[in-house]
Scaffold this motif. Sequence first.
Motif, PDB file in Angstrom:
ATOM      1  N   SER A   1       8.257  -3.287  -2.182  1.00 56.98           N
ATOM      2  CA  SER A   1       7.416  -3.140  -1.086  1.00 56.98           C
ATOM      3  C   SER A   1       7.031  -4.683  -0.660  1.00 56.98           C
ATOM      4  O   SER A   1       6.690  -5.127   0.507  1.00 56.98           O
ATOM      5  CB  SER A   1       6.042  -2.486  -1.466  1.00 56.98           C
TER       6      SER A   1
ATOM      7  N   LYS B   1      -3.084   6.783  -2.365  1.00 56.87           N
ATOM      8  CA  LYS B   1      -4.160   6.143  -3.107  1.00 56.87           C
ATOM      9  C   LYS B   1      -4.771   5.198  -1.770  1.00 56.87           C
ATOM     10  O   LYS B   1      -6.055   5.538  -1.594  1.00 56.87           O
ATOM     11  CB  LYS B   1      -4.048   5.374  -4.132  1.00 56.87           C
TER      12      LYS B   1
ATOM     13  N   ARG C   1      -2.316   8.055 -10.682  1.00 59.51           N
ATOM     14  CA  ARG C   1      -3.312   8.090 -11.812  1.00 59.51           C
ATOM     15  C   ARG C   1      -4.748   8.541 -11.409  1.00 59.51           C
ATOM     16  O   ARG C   1      -5.536   8.877 -12.125  1.00 59.51           O
ATOM     17  CB  ARG C   1      -3.567   6.878 -12.492  1.00 59.51           C
TER      18      ARG C   1
ATOM     19  N   ASP D   1      -3.184  -6.129  -3.413  1.00 64.36           N
ATOM     20  CA  ASP D   1      -3.157  -4.715  -3.849  1.00 64.36           C
ATOM     21  C   ASP D   1      -4.296  -3.788  -2.809  1.00 64.36           C
ATOM     22  O   ASP D   1      -5.469  -4.365  -2.814  1.00 64.36           O
ATOM     23  CB  ASP D   1      -3.484  -4.324  -5.282  1.00 64.36           C
TER      24      ASP D   1
ATOM     25  N   ALA E   1       0.954  -1.102  -0.027  1.00 65.57           N
ATOM     26  CA  ALA E   1       0.113  -0.054  -0.210  1.00 65.57           C
ATOM     27  C   ALA E   1       0.889   1.212   0.092  1.00 65.57           C
ATOM     28  O   ALA E   1       0.277   2.300   0.501  1.00 65.57           O
ATOM     29  CB  ALA E   1      -0.825  -0.110   1.152  1.00 65.57           C
ATOM     30  N   ALA E   2       2.070   1.223  -0.618  1.00 60.33           N
ATOM     31  CA  ALA E   2       2.876   2.143  -0.386  1.00 60.33           C
ATOM     32  C   ALA E   2       2.861   3.338  -1.884  1.00 60.33           C
ATOM     33  O   ALA E   2       3.894   3.976  -1.718  1.00 60.33           O
ATOM     34  CB  ALA E   2       4.400   1.579  -0.271  1.00 60.33           C
ATOM     35  N   GLY E   3       2.063   2.931  -2.639  1.00 54.87           N
ATOM     36  CA  GLY E   3       2.154   3.529  -4.177  1.00 54.87           C
ATOM     37  C   GLY E   3       1.620   4.957  -3.852  1.00 54.87           C
ATOM     38  O   GLY E   3       0.472   5.039  -2.852  1.00 54.87           O
TER      39      GLY E   3
ATOM     40  N   GLY F   1       8.926   0.277  -0.234  1.00 52.95           N
ATOM     41  CA  GLY F   1      10.074   0.935  -0.993  1.00 52.95           C
ATOM     42  C   GLY F   1       9.859   1.609  -2.030  1.00 52.95           C
ATOM     43  O   GLY F   1       8.669   2.131  -2.197  1.00 52.95           O
ATOM     44  N   ASP F   2      10.751   1.705  -3.003  1.00 50.65           N
ATOM     45  CA  ASP F   2      10.299   2.502  -4.277  1.00 50.65           C
ATOM     46  C   ASP F   2       9.436   1.976  -5.441  1.00 50.65           C
ATOM     47  O   ASP F   2       8.962   2.621  -5.940  1.00 50.65           O
ATOM     48  CB  ASP F   2      11.835   2.866  -4.772  1.00 50.65           C
ATOM     49  N   SER F   3       9.697   0.559  -5.276  1.00 48.67           N
ATOM     50  CA  SER F   3       8.667  -0.327  -6.433  1.00 48.67           C
ATOM     51  C   SER F   3       7.705  -1.023  -5.659  1.00 48.67           C
ATOM     52  O   SER F   3       8.190  -1.358  -4.321  1.00 48.67           O
ATOM     53  CB  SER F   3      10.045  -1.105  -7.270  1.00 48.67           C
ATOM     54  N   ARG F   4       6.772  -1.577  -6.216  1.00 50.53           N
ATOM     55  CA  ARG F   4       5.761  -2.287  -5.697  1.00 50.53           C
ATOM     56  C   ARG F   4       6.548  -3.776  -5.329  1.00 50.53           C
ATOM     57  O   ARG F   4       6.517  -4.381  -4.093  1.00 50.53           O
ATOM     58  CB  ARG F   4       4.687  -2.624  -6.888  1.00 50.53           C
TER      59      ARG F   4
ATOM     60  N   LYS G   1      -9.214  -2.997  -9.814  1.00 49.78           N
ATOM     61  CA  LYS G   1      -8.367  -2.051  -9.039  1.00 49.78           C
ATOM     62  C   LYS G   1      -8.630  -0.761  -9.186  1.00 49.78           C
ATOM     63  O   LYS G   1      -9.087  -0.160 -10.510  1.00 49.78           O
ATOM     64  CB  LYS G   1      -7.051  -2.410 -10.025  1.00 49.78           C
TER      65      LYS G   1
ATOM     66  N   ALA H   1      -5.105  -1.561  -3.547  1.00 51.85           N
ATOM     67  CA  ALA H   1      -6.052  -0.628  -4.449  1.00 51.85           C
ATOM     68  C   ALA H   1      -7.135  -1.621  -5.179  1.00 51.85           C
ATOM     69  O   ALA H   1      -7.820  -1.269  -5.835  1.00 51.85           O
ATOM     70  CB  ALA H   1      -5.247  -0.385  -5.786  1.00 51.85           C
TER      71      ALA H   1
END
Length: 250
Positions: free
Chosen positions: A99, A33, A26, A118, A20-22, A93-96, A227, A120
């Motif tokens: 994470s 999000k 969009r 996710d 859930a780090a994104g 982290g920086d990418s899914r 999603k 999301a």
Amino acid sequence: MSDDSRSSLSGGRTAAVIPAAGRGVRLGPGAPKALRALNGTPMLIHAVRAMAASRAVSLVVVVAPPDGAAEVKALLDTHALPERTDFLVVPGGDSRQESVKYGLDALPPGVDIVLVHDAARPLVPVDTVDAVIEAVRDGAPAVVPALPLADTVKQVEPASEPGMPEPVVATPERARLRAVQTPQGFDRATLVRAHETVTGNVTDDASMVEQLGERVVVVPGHEEAFKVTRPLDLVLAEAVLARRRANDGF
Ligand code: C5P
């Protein structure tokens, strides 16, 4: 039978990791999000409840934005969650992919099936979660819920210059394509091995297991497991929640 598949049949615990780090750019500007509200409740809380709704899931690990772990922990503390489930929050982290790796690193011994879900996808029904777990218990090292596609899909190549149309290079046979959802379910040892050995940019965990050469299977997904990506998805998610409330009333 390999050691990996034996461990998934031994009756150990099932845990869910929720990346859930994104930022969810969009969806437009605003909070990360996962922290956006759906019907007044953060999307992440809906996603956590969706995992905890399965009686098989005894631990949920939430991977928070790197600077937001305390905030996410406070959120979990202030929302009602099932007593029988344990919850952990770790920074992402920086990418899914990174994470998810941090989430896997936080799993205690005794967990042998891992779901990756996710944040999301807040509205996945419990029957879908249980179907994924069941297929892993039945011996599949990796399981993805998926749906047939309504749209025909074209493969394109980059436009020759910005602003020019993209040339189509192929049209895969639609009947053999599936749109893949989460939770994806794994034999823990297999997923850990995938995260240790597969590098490069991937958009789901099952594709890492595919790269190991392990078998990945599909179970039926659900239309409510979509999603939440764009603003219109928020409208749809609230409509699904309203329909559930109306049905609960009967
Ligand atoms: O960007 P996308 O929609 O594919 O993200 C899928 C999930 O991965 C989201 O729940 C998002 O919060 C999570 N994610 C993450 N860490 C990142 C990027 C995305 O946990 N660095």
